[in-house]
Design a protein around this motif. Structure first.
Motif, PDB file in Angstrom:
ATOM      1  N   GLY A 127      34.451  47.166  82.888  1.00  0.00           N
ATOM      2  CA  GLY A 127      34.188  45.779  82.498  1.00  0.00           C
ATOM      3  C   GLY A 127      34.706  44.766  83.509  1.00  0.00           C
ATOM      4  O   GLY A 127      35.072  43.651  83.148  1.00  0.00           O
ATOM      5  N   HIS A 128      34.717  45.144  84.778  1.00  0.00           N
ATOM      6  CA  HIS A 128      35.214  44.251  85.839  1.00  0.00           C
ATOM      7  C   HIS A 128      34.273  43.062  86.008  1.00  0.00           C
ATOM      8  O   HIS A 128      33.062  43.214  85.925  1.00  0.00           O
ATOM      9  CB  HIS A 128      35.321  45.004  87.163  1.00  0.00           C
ATOM     10  N   GLN A 129      34.846  41.914  86.259  1.00  0.00           N
ATOM     11  CA  GLN A 129      34.036  40.724  86.491  1.00  0.00           C
ATOM     12  C   GLN A 129      33.290  40.833  87.816  1.00  0.00           C
ATOM     13  O   GLN A 129      32.140  40.417  87.928  1.00  0.00           O
ATOM     14  CB  GLN A 129      34.906  39.475  86.492  1.00  0.00           C
ATOM     15  N   ALA A 130      33.944  41.419  88.824  1.00  0.00           N
ATOM     16  CA  ALA A 130      33.331  41.568  90.142  1.00  0.00           C
ATOM     17  C   ALA A 130      33.702  42.928  90.725  1.00  0.00           C
ATOM     18  O   ALA A 130      34.785  43.454  90.467  1.00  0.00           O
ATOM     19  CB  ALA A 130      33.795  40.457  91.079  1.00  0.00           C
ATOM     20  N   ILE A 131      32.775  43.487  91.507  1.00  0.00           N
ATOM     21  CA  ILE A 131      32.989  44.752  92.193  1.00  0.00           C
ATOM     22  C   ILE A 131      32.587  44.561  93.650  1.00  0.00           C
ATOM     23  O   ILE A 131      31.478  44.099  93.937  1.00  0.00           O
ATOM     24  CB  ILE A 131      32.141  45.884  91.566  1.00  0.00           C
ATOM     25  N   GLU A 132      33.490  44.901  94.561  1.00  0.00           N
ATOM     26  CA  GLU A 132      33.179  44.858  95.982  1.00  0.00           C
ATOM     27  C   GLU A 132      32.577  46.194  96.391  1.00  0.00           C
ATOM     28  O   GLU A 132      33.070  47.252  95.997  1.00  0.00           O
ATOM     29  CB  GLU A 132      34.437  44.597  96.811  1.00  0.00           C
ATOM     30  N   ILE A 133      31.511  46.121  97.186  1.00  0.00           N
ATOM     31  CA  ILE A 133      30.818  47.333  97.640  1.00  0.00           C
ATOM     32  C   ILE A 133      30.518  47.204  99.129  1.00  0.00           C
ATOM     33  O   ILE A 133      30.503  46.100  99.675  1.00  0.00           O
ATOM     34  CB  ILE A 133      29.527  47.579  96.838  1.00  0.00           C
ATOM     35  N   GLY A 134      30.253  48.343  99.772  1.00  0.00           N
ATOM     36  CA  GLY A 134      30.026  48.360 101.214  1.00  0.00           C
ATOM     37  C   GLY A 134      28.576  48.399 101.630  1.00  0.00           C
ATOM     38  O   GLY A 134      28.278  48.717 102.777  1.00  0.00           O
ATOM     39  N   VAL A 135      27.665  48.091 100.725  1.00  0.00           N
ATOM     40  CA  VAL A 135      26.229  48.079 101.030  1.00  0.00           C
ATOM     41  C   VAL A 135      25.587  46.830 100.419  1.00  0.00           C
ATOM     42  O   VAL A 135      26.147  46.218  99.512  1.00  0.00           O
ATOM     43  CB  VAL A 135      25.514  49.332 100.469  1.00  0.00           C
ATOM     44  N   LYS A 136      24.418  46.483 100.922  1.00  0.00           N
ATOM     45  CA  LYS A 136      23.688  45.336 100.379  1.00  0.00           C
ATOM     46  C   LYS A 136      22.466  45.753  99.566  1.00  0.00           C
ATOM     47  O   LYS A 136      21.839  44.926  98.930  1.00  0.00           O
ATOM     48  CB  LYS A 136      23.272  44.389 101.497  1.00  0.00           C
ATOM     49  N   GLU A 137      22.114  47.029  99.609  1.00  0.00           N
ATOM     50  CA  GLU A 137      21.020  47.572  98.805  1.00  0.00           C
ATOM     51  C   GLU A 137      21.590  48.692  97.950  1.00  0.00           C
ATOM     52  O   GLU A 137      22.178  49.639  98.485  1.00  0.00           O
ATOM     53  CB  GLU A 137      19.901  48.118  99.690  1.00  0.00           C
ATOM     54  N   PHE A 138      21.402  48.593  96.637  1.00  0.00           N
ATOM     55  CA  PHE A 138      22.039  49.540  95.723  1.00  0.00           C
ATOM     56  C   PHE A 138      21.356  49.506  94.370  1.00  0.00           C
ATOM     57  O   PHE A 138      20.476  48.681  94.128  1.00  0.00           O
ATOM     58  CB  PHE A 138      23.530  49.216  95.575  1.00  0.00           C
ATOM     59  N   MET A 139      21.788  50.391  93.497  1.00  0.00           N
ATOM     60  CA  MET A 139      21.311  50.419  92.117  1.00  0.00           C
ATOM     61  C   MET A 139      22.491  50.110  91.203  1.00  0.00           C
ATOM     62  O   MET A 139      23.598  50.605  91.425  1.00  0.00           O
ATOM     63  CB  MET A 139      20.758  51.794  91.746  1.00  0.00           C
ATOM     64  N   CYS A 140      22.247  49.306  90.171  1.00  0.00           N
ATOM     65  CA  CYS A 140      23.244  49.057  89.133  1.00  0.00           C
ATOM     66  C   CYS A 140      22.810  49.826  87.889  1.00  0.00           C
ATOM     67  O   CYS A 140      21.648  49.746  87.475  1.00  0.00           O
ATOM     68  CB  CYS A 140      23.362  47.575  88.820  1.00  0.00           C
ATOM     69  N   THR A 141      23.750  50.568  87.301  1.00  0.00           N
ATOM     70  CA  THR A 141      23.447  51.353  86.104  1.00  0.00           C
ATOM     71  C   THR A 141      24.090  50.768  84.856  1.00  0.00           C
ATOM     72  O   THR A 141      23.869  51.268  83.768  1.00  0.00           O
ATOM     73  CB  THR A 141      23.931  52.807  86.258  1.00  0.00           C
ATOM     74  N   GLY A 142      24.891  49.728  85.015  1.00  0.00           N
ATOM     75  CA  GLY A 142      25.611  49.159  83.877  1.00  0.00           C
ATOM     76  C   GLY A 142      26.889  49.925  83.650  1.00  0.00           C
ATOM     77  O   GLY A 142      27.866  49.733  84.351  1.00  0.00           O
ATOM     78  N   ALA A 143      26.886  50.838  82.704  1.00  0.00           N
ATOM     79  CA  ALA A 143      28.034  51.685  82.399  1.00  0.00           C
ATOM     80  C   ALA A 143      27.538  53.122  82.267  1.00  0.00           C
ATOM     81  O   ALA A 143      26.356  53.403  82.456  1.00  0.00           O
ATOM     82  CB  ALA A 143      28.708  51.218  81.112  1.00  0.00           C
ATOM     83  N   SER A 144      28.440  54.011  81.947  1.00  0.00           N
ATOM     84  CA  SER A 144      28.051  55.414  81.763  1.00  0.00           C
ATOM     85  C   SER A 144      27.201  55.578  80.508  1.00  0.00           C
ATOM     86  O   SER A 144      27.307  54.808  79.557  1.00  0.00           O
ATOM     87  CB  SER A 144      29.301  56.288  81.636  1.00  0.00           C
TER      88      SER A 144
END
Length: 81
Positions: A14-31
């Motif tokens: 439930g993080h407000q923000a997530i830092e990632i190392g790519v600009k193209e990705f998929m979001c799945t929401g949660a498990s």
């Protein structure tokens, strides 16, 4: 995009923000079973993008590898059946 895989990220914490190392990705929401449709997100020239389903803010951090996240543990990996 050919020749490389697209990492998938989740937000079980439930993080407000997530830092990632790519600009193209998929979001799945949660498990599963709390996921949403797995959607492709492309930041383009921006360094931030909000998922339209779960409202997670993703921030590009060029110092991270493609599968690293900050906070840690937000990489989605599918479990074999």
């Amino acid at each position: 995009m050919a020749g490389h895989s697209i990492p998938h990220f989740q937000n079980d914490g439930g993080h407000q923000a997530i830092e990632i190392g790519v600009k193209e990705f998929m979001c799945t929401g949660a498990s599963v079973p709390f996921d949403h449709p797995h959607i492709f997100i492309d930041m383009g020239d921006d360094n931030e993008k909000v998922c339209s389903y779960c409202s997670t803010l993703y921030r590009y951090n060029p110092s991270l590898k493609a599968t690293d996240t900050n906070p840690p543990g937000c990489l989605f990996t599918s479990k074999a059946a």
